[in-house]
Scaffold this active site. Structure first.
Site, PDB file in Angstrom:
ATOM      1  N   ASP A 187       0.887  -1.419   0.105  1.00 44.21           N
ATOM      2  CA  ASP A 187      -0.462  -0.176   0.309  1.00 44.21           C
ATOM      3  C   ASP A 187       1.015   1.009  -0.144  1.00 44.21           C
ATOM      4  O   ASP A 187       2.000   1.305   0.268  1.00 44.21           O
ATOM      5  CB  ASP A 187      -0.928  -0.266   1.172  1.00 44.21           C
ATOM      6  CG  ASP A 187      -2.623   0.397   1.034  1.00 44.21           C
ATOM      7  OD1 ASP A 187      -2.905   0.004   0.904  1.00 44.21           O
ATOM      8  OD2 ASP A 187      -1.629   2.276   1.525  1.00 44.21           O
ATOM      9  N   THR A 236     -12.223   2.987  -5.676  1.00 49.59           N
ATOM     10  CA  THR A 236     -12.765   3.733  -7.226  1.00 49.59           C
ATOM     11  C   THR A 236     -13.455   3.946  -6.120  1.00 49.59           C
ATOM     12  O   THR A 236     -14.860   4.248  -6.396  1.00 49.59           O
ATOM     13  CB  THR A 236     -13.046   2.627  -7.820  1.00 49.59           C
ATOM     14  OG1 THR A 236     -14.323   1.632  -7.426  1.00 49.59           O
ATOM     15  CG2 THR A 236     -12.053   1.628  -8.376  1.00 49.59           C
ATOM     16  N   LEU A 275     -17.582  -9.639  -1.370  1.00 49.76           N
ATOM     17  CA  LEU A 275     -17.624  -9.609   0.311  1.00 49.76           C
ATOM     18  C   LEU A 275     -18.297  -8.250   0.617  1.00 49.76           C
ATOM     19  O   LEU A 275     -18.818  -7.534   0.037  1.00 49.76           O
ATOM     20  CB  LEU A 275     -16.615 -10.045   0.991  1.00 49.76           C
ATOM     21  CG  LEU A 275     -15.388  -8.598   0.738  1.00 49.76           C
ATOM     22  CD1 LEU A 275     -15.658  -7.662   1.492  1.00 49.76           C
ATOM     23  CD2 LEU A 275     -13.955  -9.230   1.046  1.00 49.76           C
ATOM     24  N   PHE A 330     -32.501  -8.843   1.498  1.00 48.87           N
ATOM     25  CA  PHE A 330     -33.011  -7.423   1.216  1.00 48.87           C
ATOM     26  C   PHE A 330     -33.910  -7.633   0.762  1.00 48.87           C
ATOM     27  O   PHE A 330     -34.551  -6.303  -0.080  1.00 48.87           O
ATOM     28  CB  PHE A 330     -31.461  -7.473  -0.594  1.00 48.87           C
ATOM     29  CG  PHE A 330     -30.426  -7.082   0.266  1.00 48.87           C
ATOM     30  CD1 PHE A 330     -29.729  -8.325   1.300  1.00 48.87           C
ATOM     31  CD2 PHE A 330     -29.773  -6.107  -0.310  1.00 48.87           C
ATOM     32  CE1 PHE A 330     -28.472  -7.271   0.762  1.00 48.87           C
ATOM     33  CE2 PHE A 330     -28.615  -5.271   0.255  1.00 48.87           C
ATOM     34  CZ  PHE A 330     -27.686  -6.317   1.191  1.00 48.87           C
ATOM     35  N   CYS A 355     -19.869   1.194  -0.813  1.00 50.14           N
ATOM     36  CA  CYS A 355     -20.680   0.474  -1.844  1.00 50.14           C
ATOM     37  C   CYS A 355     -22.007   0.993  -2.428  1.00 50.14           C
ATOM     38  O   CYS A 355     -21.723   1.190  -4.008  1.00 50.14           O
ATOM     39  CB  CYS A 355     -19.944  -0.567  -2.090  1.00 50.14           C
ATOM     40  SG  CYS A 355     -19.045  -1.197  -1.069  1.00 50.14           S
ATOM     41  N   LYS A 379     -24.646   0.612   8.316  1.00 49.14           N
ATOM     42  CA  LYS A 379     -25.384  -0.981   8.808  1.00 49.14           C
ATOM     43  C   LYS A 379     -24.589  -1.614  10.717  1.00 49.14           C
ATOM     44  O   LYS A 379     -23.976  -1.057  10.305  1.00 49.14           O
ATOM     45  CB  LYS A 379     -25.015  -1.602   8.012  1.00 49.14           C
ATOM     46  CG  LYS A 379     -23.806  -2.336   7.502  1.00 49.14           C
ATOM     47  CD  LYS A 379     -23.624  -3.343   6.225  1.00 49.14           C
ATOM     48  CE  LYS A 379     -22.987  -4.233   5.969  1.00 49.14           C
ATOM     49  NZ  LYS A 379     -22.929  -5.431   5.592  1.00 49.14           N
TER      50      LYS A 379
HETATM   51  C1  UGA Z   1     -22.772  -4.308  -0.612  1.00 49.21           C
HETATM   52  C2  UGA Z   1     -22.526  -6.154  -1.222  1.00 49.21           C
HETATM   53  O1  UGA Z   1     -23.393  -6.450  -0.688  1.00 49.21           O
HETATM   54  C3  UGA Z   1     -21.861  -6.482  -0.889  1.00 49.21           C
HETATM   55  O2  UGA Z   1     -21.940  -8.096  -2.585  1.00 49.21           O
HETATM   56  C4  UGA Z   1     -20.750  -5.502  -2.369  1.00 49.21           C
HETATM   57  O3  UGA Z   1     -19.450  -7.087  -2.505  1.00 49.21           O
HETATM   58  C5  UGA Z   1     -20.629  -4.497  -1.235  1.00 49.21           C
HETATM   59  O4  UGA Z   1     -21.288  -3.237  -1.316  1.00 49.21           O
HETATM   60  C6  UGA Z   1     -18.901  -4.075  -2.378  1.00 49.21           C
HETATM   61  O5  UGA Z   1     -19.574  -3.217  -3.694  1.00 49.21           O
HETATM   62  O6  UGA Z   1     -18.461  -3.781  -1.461  1.00 49.21           O
HETATM   63  P1  UGA Z   1     -21.769  -3.718   1.734  1.00 49.21           P
HETATM   64  O7  UGA Z   1     -22.005  -1.977   1.151  1.00 49.21           O
HETATM   65  O8  UGA Z   1     -20.951  -3.911   2.569  1.00 49.21           O
HETATM   66  O9  UGA Z   1     -22.380  -4.569   1.044  1.00 49.21           O
HETATM   67  O10 UGA Z   1     -23.421  -3.818   2.502  1.00 49.21           O
HETATM   68  P2  UGA Z   1     -24.905  -4.432   2.767  1.00 49.21           P
HETATM   69  O11 UGA Z   1     -24.949  -5.564   3.700  1.00 49.21           O
HETATM   70  O12 UGA Z   1     -24.665  -4.760   0.939  1.00 49.21           O
HETATM   71  O13 UGA Z   1     -26.032  -3.218   3.215  1.00 49.21           O
HETATM   72  C7  UGA Z   1     -25.677  -1.675   1.587  1.00 49.21           C
HETATM   73  C8  UGA Z   1     -26.745  -0.543   2.619  1.00 49.21           C
HETATM   74  O14 UGA Z   1     -27.946  -1.317   2.589  1.00 49.21           O
HETATM   75  C9  UGA Z   1     -27.044  -0.738   4.401  1.00 49.21           C
HETATM   76  O15 UGA Z   1     -27.012   0.500   4.273  1.00 49.21           O
HETATM   77  C10 UGA Z   1     -28.159  -1.431   4.957  1.00 49.21           C
HETATM   78  O16 UGA Z   1     -28.461  -0.925   6.100  1.00 49.21           O
HETATM   79  C11 UGA Z   1     -28.741  -1.445   3.411  1.00 49.21           C
HETATM   80  N1  UGA Z   1     -30.218  -2.673   3.354  1.00 49.21           N
HETATM   81  C12 UGA Z   1     -29.264  -3.822   3.000  1.00 49.21           C
HETATM   82  C13 UGA Z   1     -31.621  -2.357   3.547  1.00 49.21           C
HETATM   83  O17 UGA Z   1     -31.957  -1.042   3.705  1.00 49.21           O
HETATM   84  N2  UGA Z   1     -32.656  -3.325   3.239  1.00 49.21           N
HETATM   85  C14 UGA Z   1     -32.021  -4.685   3.423  1.00 49.21           C
HETATM   86  O18 UGA Z   1     -32.359  -5.287   3.358  1.00 49.21           O
HETATM   87  C15 UGA Z   1     -30.465  -4.562   3.011  1.00 49.21           C
END
Ligand code: UGA
Length: 481
Positions: free
Chosen positions: A31, A87, A154, A253, A264, A327
């Site tokens: 890094d 990115t 992930l 979801f 993300c 989250k």
């Molecule tokens: C997300 C994707 O789920 C991963 O598969 C992906 O690899 C990652 O982005 C990435 O691109 O690096 P992450 O950002 O860790 O993962 O979070 P999530 O668990 O997807 O949650 C995203 C947001 O959606 C959170 O704010 C969560 O509170 C919200 N959410 C999730 C909802 O409002 N409702 C749901 O039913 C699920």
């Protein structure tokens, strides 16, 4: 076994480096941030990720995982170089590819023999081919350098589990040699039955943004349903449960509430929209514009509801906020919907007192003007309104009767729709829950209902929605959002 390097040890890169070492590979990671490298080499993970630190230490001790700041070392060492740099969101929502090209340019002069660069970062379609042309033009090994794209899926909070047992592995390649090398790298998960899909570069790049766009669409869909439930006198929670029992739809979801945030989903939706716009694909542009607008609307909705409960103005109101991480099980506040709501409440004159089990230090850096309280009762002391904005399991264990003793007014907005409303109303609280009609008596949840995303495994404990959303008595004080 191919020797592996990992370029960029942020969230994605450090997890990837640790997990590949754990699978038995020799890994050298780099890094440009000296502090990050020093910490990692010392066995410290600079962010909150359950299970990662012990695995980092184990693999440092085994000698399979090492760190460097020298691209010459990386170039000499690796057969496969994983590109894991960030990115971030750039101008007009487009992805900023500065780190990707900087890393490729720094590496290329040190590539003296045949090797593979495998991109893992989330990039707009077409980037891999640009990297390929750029690297081949300057690397001493020239055409013997190959580029593949191997997107990462992930989730924060489940990074180790998702890396070691992913749902699928996608390999975007331009040659049989690249495919063979990556098949060797992933031999263990593939042998364990993880599906391995081989595509061209462009499809692999698109799979990742399409996956995040689909997840975001699913969340915005259920939030749109929450809006219609409120108007129609229905309840979005049992609606989501009932939809989820259709295997073609699925329950995951579909948790309504404040919408998606984080480093993300929001940025990937906007970057994908920018790509679609550049390619002139209007259907994707309009779909993603709507998904983003519904998501932003959830934040507006909570602020408006807070204003309403305060009698029309937030000026001078004491608001206690539970949760600022984007989250639960994360200290990440990037594009946190909660933190955005806090900032807007404060801008309207509210005195905002915040609690979060782990994200307060990162939140305080972004929003130093809020009050950060060491406990839930401290945050709620004298509050006119309590907002539940991130669904940490700790908050579902709060005793509403005890909290009632410290607040000025017993009013709570549950923007994540997962508190036990009956428990709160029994303790004298007025509970506003997004997605339930005003005066809704609530509906008993169906067997086996899940809450927000937990483990990918079905029936994972710890996230299931609290039972007894209403029971038979009907939460008199529950109202729609
Ligand atoms: C997300 C994707 O789920 C991963 O598969 C992906 O690899 C990652 O982005 C990435 O691109 O690096 P992450 O950002 O860790 O993962 O979070 P999530 O668990 O997807 O949650 C995203 C947001 O959606 C959170 O704010 C969560 O509170 C919200 N959410 C999730 C909802 O409002 N409702 C749901 O039913 C699920």
């Amino acid at each position: 076994m191919p020797r592996v390097t990992v370029i960029g040890i942020g969230y994605l890169g450090l997890t990837h480096a640790v997990c590949l070492a754990d699978l038995g590979h020799e890994v050298l990671a780099i890094d440009v941030d000296e502090e990050k490298i020093a910490k990692a080499a010392n066995g410290e993970v600079p962010f909150f990720e359950p299970g990662l630190e012990p695995l980092l230490r184990k693999n440092l001790d085994s000698g399979r995982l090492r760190f460097t700041m020298s691209f010459a070392d990386i170039g000499d060492f690796g057969d496969v170089h994983f590109l894991c740099v960030g990115t971030p969101e750039g101008e007009s929502g487009r992805a900023d590819l500065g780190f990707v090209y900087a890393a490729a340019d720094a590496l290329a002069p040190h590539l003296a023999s045949a090797c593979l660069i495998a991109g893992k970062s989330t990039v707009p379609v077409g980037t891999a081919r640009q990297v390929l042309n750029r690297v081949r033009a300057t690397a001493p090994a020239g055409q013997a350098v190959d580029v593949a794209w191997n997107p990462e899926f992930l989730r924060e909070g489940f990074a180790v589990q998702d890396s070691l047992s992913p749902d699928r592995i996608v390999l975007g390649v331009t040659s049989g040699r690249a495919e063979a090398l990556l098949r060797e790298v992933y031999a263990t998960p593939a042998a364990a039955g993880v599906p391995l899909l081989v595509t061209d570069l462009e499809t692999a790049e698109l799979v990742k943004v399409a996956a995040n766009a689909f997840l975001a669409t699913k969340i915005s869909f259920i939030n749109a349903m929450a809006e219609i439930c409120e108007e129609a006198g229905a309840d979005v929670i049992p609606l989501a449960e009932a939809l989820g029992h259709d295997a073609r739809i699925g329950r995951r979801f579909l948790s309504p509430g404040l919408g998606f945030g984080g480093g993300c989903l929001p940025k990937d939706v906007r970057a994908f929209r920018a790509t679609a716009s550049a390619l002139g694909v209007d259907s994707v542009v309009s779909l993603l514009t709507t998904v983003d607008a519904i998501n932003q609307g959830r934040r507006d909705r909570v602020v408006a509801l807070a204003r309403d409960t305060a009698g029309g103005t937030l000026a001078g109101q004491r608001v206690a906020v539970l949760g600022v991480a984007f989250k639960p099980d994360s200290d990440d506040v990037r594009d946190s919907a909660s933190l955005a709501v806090c900032a807007r409440l404060a801008a309207e004159g509210a005195i905002v007192s915040v609690h979060d089990p782990v994200a307060m230090p990162s939140a305080a850096k972004k929003q130093p003007g809020l009050v950060y309280a060491h406990s839930v009762p401290a945050a709620a002391e004298g509050a006119d309104l309590v907002l539940h904005l991130t669904e940490w399991s700790d908050y579902r264990a709060i005793d509403p009767a005890a909290l009632a003793r410290v607040v000025a007014r017993r009013v709570i907005i549950d923007a994540r729709c997962c508190l036990d409303a009956a428990l709160w109303t029994d303790a004298g609280w007025t509970v506003h829950m997004l997605g339930r009609s005003r005066g809704s008596r609530g509906t008993k949840l169906l067997e086996g209902s899940g809450g927000q995303e937990g483990s990918r495994a079905r029936g994972h404990a710890g996230r299931s929605r609290p039972k007894g959303m209403s029971g038979g008595t009907g939460p008199q004080g529950v109202s729609g959002g």
